[in-house]
Design a protein around this motif. Structure first.
Motif, PDB file in Angstrom:
ATOM      1  N   ARG A 160       0.459  -1.140   0.050  1.00 26.49           N
ATOM      2  CA  ARG A 160       0.264   0.685   0.057  1.00 26.49           C
ATOM      3  C   ARG A 160       1.115   0.976  -0.259  1.00 26.49           C
ATOM      4  O   ARG A 160       2.125   0.593   0.628  1.00 26.49           O
ATOM      5  N   VAL A 210       2.089  -4.881   2.980  1.00 34.31           N
ATOM      6  CA  VAL A 210       1.359  -5.458   3.519  1.00 34.31           C
ATOM      7  C   VAL A 210       1.193  -6.619   4.018  1.00 34.31           C
ATOM      8  O   VAL A 210       0.891  -6.790   5.726  1.00 34.31           O
ATOM      9  N   LEU A 228       0.167  -4.566  11.458  1.00 39.11           N
ATOM     10  CA  LEU A 228      -1.104  -4.936  10.874  1.00 39.11           C
ATOM     11  C   LEU A 228      -1.446  -6.858  11.249  1.00 39.11           C
ATOM     12  O   LEU A 228      -2.783  -7.101  11.230  1.00 39.11           O
ATOM     13  N   ASP A 247      -5.442   3.943   7.203  1.00 39.36           N
ATOM     14  CA  ASP A 247      -5.081   2.131   6.199  1.00 39.36           C
ATOM     15  C   ASP A 247      -4.579   3.075   5.191  1.00 39.36           C
ATOM     16  O   ASP A 247      -5.588   2.220   4.514  1.00 39.36           O
ATOM     17  N   TYR A 274      -3.841   0.436  -2.469  1.00 38.79           N
ATOM     18  CA  TYR A 274      -3.749  -0.703  -2.202  1.00 38.79           C
ATOM     19  C   TYR A 274      -3.734  -1.157  -3.782  1.00 38.79           C
ATOM     20  O   TYR A 274      -3.380  -1.847  -4.682  1.00 38.79           O
TER      21      TYR A 274
END
Length: 129
Positions: free
Chosen positions: A38, A48, A64, A90, A94
């Motif tokens: 991301r 991620v 995460l 967040d 992505y």
């Protein structure tokens, strides 16, 4: 080479969940190692999660772990990122990424964006607080 198309992004509220999908072309998808990255505005692209071919191993960035889950459906040529309890931080674009070569089952090989050969165009996730 494989073409990747992400979907599932959107605008959600803090605490909501989203599931991102990344559909891959090609008939050898099961042999690909996949990753999700991301990039937030003004920040570097960050790792991620990653998943090895046929889903033997999964890898997550520590911050995460427990909220995000990566999975794959080789029959559908798709990798997923389930994101729960989303937070404002967040918010990012992505991207999914793919590589066919095996670099060993190490976190660092999945977390390194330079290790991947193919990238999708990205899907925007925006979390409002």
């Amino acid at each position: 080479q494989v073409q990747l198309i992400e979907s599932g992004g959107g605008l959600v509220q803090a605490g909501d969940s989203l599931r991102l999908s990344c559909a891959a072309s090609g008939r050898t998808f099961s042999s690909y190692h996949m990753g999700w990255f991301r990039q937030a505005p003004g920040k570097e692209r960050e790792f991620v999660a990653g998943i090895s071919w046929i889903g033997i191993d999964t890898y997550y960035t520590n911050s995460l772990k427990g909220r995000f889950t990566i999975s794959r459906d080789d029959a559908k040529g798709t990798v997923f990122l389930q994101m729960n309890n989303l937070k404002a931080e967040d918010t990012a674009v992505y991207y999914c990424a793919a590589r066919q070569k095996s670099l060993g089952n190490y976190y660092r090989t999945y977390a390194n964006p330079s290790a991947y050969d193919d990238w999708g165009q990205g899907t925007q996730v925006t979390v409002s607080s």
